[in-house]
Enzyme design. Structure first.
Site, PDB file in Angstrom:
ATOM      1  N   CYS A  86     -91.322  88.033  70.485  1.00 36.92           N
ATOM      2  CA  CYS A  86     -92.023  89.321  70.471  1.00 36.92           C
ATOM      3  C   CYS A  86     -92.128  89.857  69.033  1.00 36.92           C
ATOM      4  O   CYS A  86     -92.167  89.077  68.074  1.00 36.92           O
ATOM      5  CB  CYS A  86     -91.348  90.319  71.398  1.00 36.92           C
ATOM      6  SG  CYS A  86     -92.432  91.720  71.804  1.00 36.92           S
TER       7      CYS A  86
ATOM      8  N   ASP B  49     -84.758  96.465  73.553  1.00 39.70           N
ATOM      9  CA  ASP B  49     -85.316  97.712  74.083  1.00 39.70           C
ATOM     10  C   ASP B  49     -84.190  98.575  74.615  1.00 39.70           C
ATOM     11  O   ASP B  49     -84.277  99.797  74.588  1.00 39.70           O
ATOM     12  CB  ASP B  49     -86.355  97.427  75.158  1.00 39.70           C
ATOM     13  CG  ASP B  49     -87.604  96.850  74.520  1.00 39.70           C
ATOM     14  OD1 ASP B  49     -87.633  95.636  74.277  1.00 39.70           O
ATOM     15  OD2 ASP B  49     -88.524  97.632  74.212  1.00 39.70           O
TER      16      ASP B  49
HETATM   17  P1  RI2 Z   1     -88.053  97.281  67.563  1.00 44.17           P
HETATM   18  C1  RI2 Z   1     -90.610  95.685  71.926  1.00 44.17           C
HETATM   19  O1  RI2 Z   1     -91.161  96.132  73.125  1.00 44.17           O
HETATM   20  C2  RI2 Z   1     -90.022  94.286  72.014  1.00 44.17           C
HETATM   21  O2  RI2 Z   1     -89.429  94.011  73.258  1.00 44.17           O
HETATM   22  C3  RI2 Z   1     -89.015  94.347  70.896  1.00 44.17           C
HETATM   23  O3  RI2 Z   1     -88.037  93.328  70.962  1.00 44.17           O
HETATM   24  C4  RI2 Z   1     -88.439  95.731  71.121  1.00 44.17           C
HETATM   25  O4  RI2 Z   1     -89.550  96.546  71.501  1.00 44.17           O
HETATM   26  C5  RI2 Z   1     -87.718  96.345  69.964  1.00 44.17           C
HETATM   27  O5  RI2 Z   1     -88.582  96.562  68.887  1.00 44.17           O
HETATM   28  P2  RI2 Z   1     -92.744  96.457  73.302  1.00 44.17           P
HETATM   29  O6  RI2 Z   1     -92.933  97.907  72.878  1.00 44.17           O
HETATM   30  O7  RI2 Z   1     -87.582  98.649  67.946  1.00 44.17           O
HETATM   31  O8  RI2 Z   1     -93.582  95.494  72.500  1.00 44.17           O
HETATM   32  O9  RI2 Z   1     -86.953  96.443  67.009  1.00 44.17           O
HETATM   33  O10 RI2 Z   1     -92.976  96.306  74.791  1.00 44.17           O
HETATM   34  O11 RI2 Z   1     -89.266  97.337  66.646  1.00 44.17           O
END
Ligand code: RI2
Length: 314
Positions: free
Chosen positions: A123, A191
């Protein structure tokens, strides 16, 4: 409704993932509440609380959003002016917490990565990338990044790393086991982290953790302390967001009677996690309870609604 227009538009941006990533969502929510507080003339508490609810109803798995709103909403004061000032102060503090935590995680996490290593990430996590970029500044690092279907956040990751001049390879999600033995570390974001040290992260993370465990590759999580879930201390479970089937399958399939499921996150039990890198240090997942109790200042609530009362932060 006019007064809440900006709040509703901001909530829509979170739901549609124009603003995404658990840390960014939390930072954004603090900014939005701060701007809203600046404009309220009367019924301050009622309006702030309504705005909070609208924001909280966007992405249920992002515990950082809950912690951010709670942090800002823990304001005090007698007059509207005092309350407004306190909201602004608290929102700024939270934003500062987000920014400094990310830098610190990069610094601490990079110490665990040997030069010459290949890292797999999943991701797009700004916390995980902070570790990877810092490691690449200090040594020689190669990265493999998954596409991360269905939203392809992996494309953001590979662009971001390539822009920094880092050697990066894009792979499909299902190629993880094929490549795992060529990896030295897995580094992912979070998350949410539960009180028993489980990780909730982008769908597919738990399969990657299983593969890493099988191949004996260290599995490292980069997570700011505001990603730890206080509600899990009182027995609540983290809600896993299920997004619209249209993200996964075209209309022709959806209209043909085929059911489509689209969970955005999955749960990785703590036994697959070697280390959680937070801004207060690299900890084993077993220490999640301590982070929630000490860092987030939580006690098991007696009332139905609980509020975050952090006593110290950077
Ligand atoms: P940071 C994201 O979720 C991903 O799952 C990623 O690992 C997590 O948030 C944390 O991201 P999404 O918003 O806070 O893409 O480290 O569903 O940037």
């Amino acid at each position: 409704m006019g007064e809440f227009e900006h709040i509703i538009e901001s909530a829509r941006r979170i739901v549609d993932m124009e603003v995404r990533g658990a840390g960014r969502i939390a930072r954004f929510a603090a900014e939005v509440l701060m701007r809203f507080a600046e404009e309220i003339e009367k019924d301050f508490d009622e309006k702030m609380s309504e705005a909070s609810k609208i924001l909280l109803n966007t992405r249920p798995t992002a515990v950082s959003l809950y912690n951010s709103v709670n942090y800002v909403m823990n304001y005090s004061g007698d007059s509207v002016e005092e309350k407004r000032k306190d909201v602004i102060r608290r929102a700024r503090e939270f934003i500062q917490w987000v920014d400094s935590a990310k830098r610190e995680i990069g610094r601490i996490g990079a110490r665990r990565i040997r030069s010459g290593s290949t890292i797999l990430t999943h991701c797009n996590s700004s916390a995980a990338l902070s570790v990877i970029k810092e490691a690449a500044r200090k040594g020689d690092i190669r990265v493999y990044a998954t596409e991360s279907r269905p939203r392809y956040q992996g494309h953001i990751t590979v662009r971001e790393l390539a822009d920094e001049g880092i050697d990066v390879t894009l792979i499909v999600d299902s190629a993880v086991r094929y490549f795992m033995r060529e990896m030295d570390y897995v580094v992912v974001g979070a998350d949410a982290i539960t009180v028993n040290g489980a990780l909730i992260n982008k769908i597919g993370t738990s399969q990657i953790a299983l593969c890493a465990s099988e191949a004996r590759i260290p599995f490292i999580v980069a997570a700011e302390t505001y990603k730890f879930s206080p509600k899990t201390l009182s027995g609540e479970t983290v809600v896993i967001e299920e997004r619209d089937p249209s993200e996964v399958a075209p209309e022709s399939i959806r209209k043909s009677g085929v059911k489509v499921r689209n969970p955005a996150f999955d749960i990785t039990p703590r036994r697959y996690i070697d280390l959680i890198v937070t801004e207060i240090g690299a900890i084993p997942p077993e220490m999640a309870y301590v982070v929630i109790k000490e860092r987030l200042g939580y006690t098991i609530p007696s009332k139905e609604e609980i509020t975050l009362v952090p006593e110290h932060y950077d």
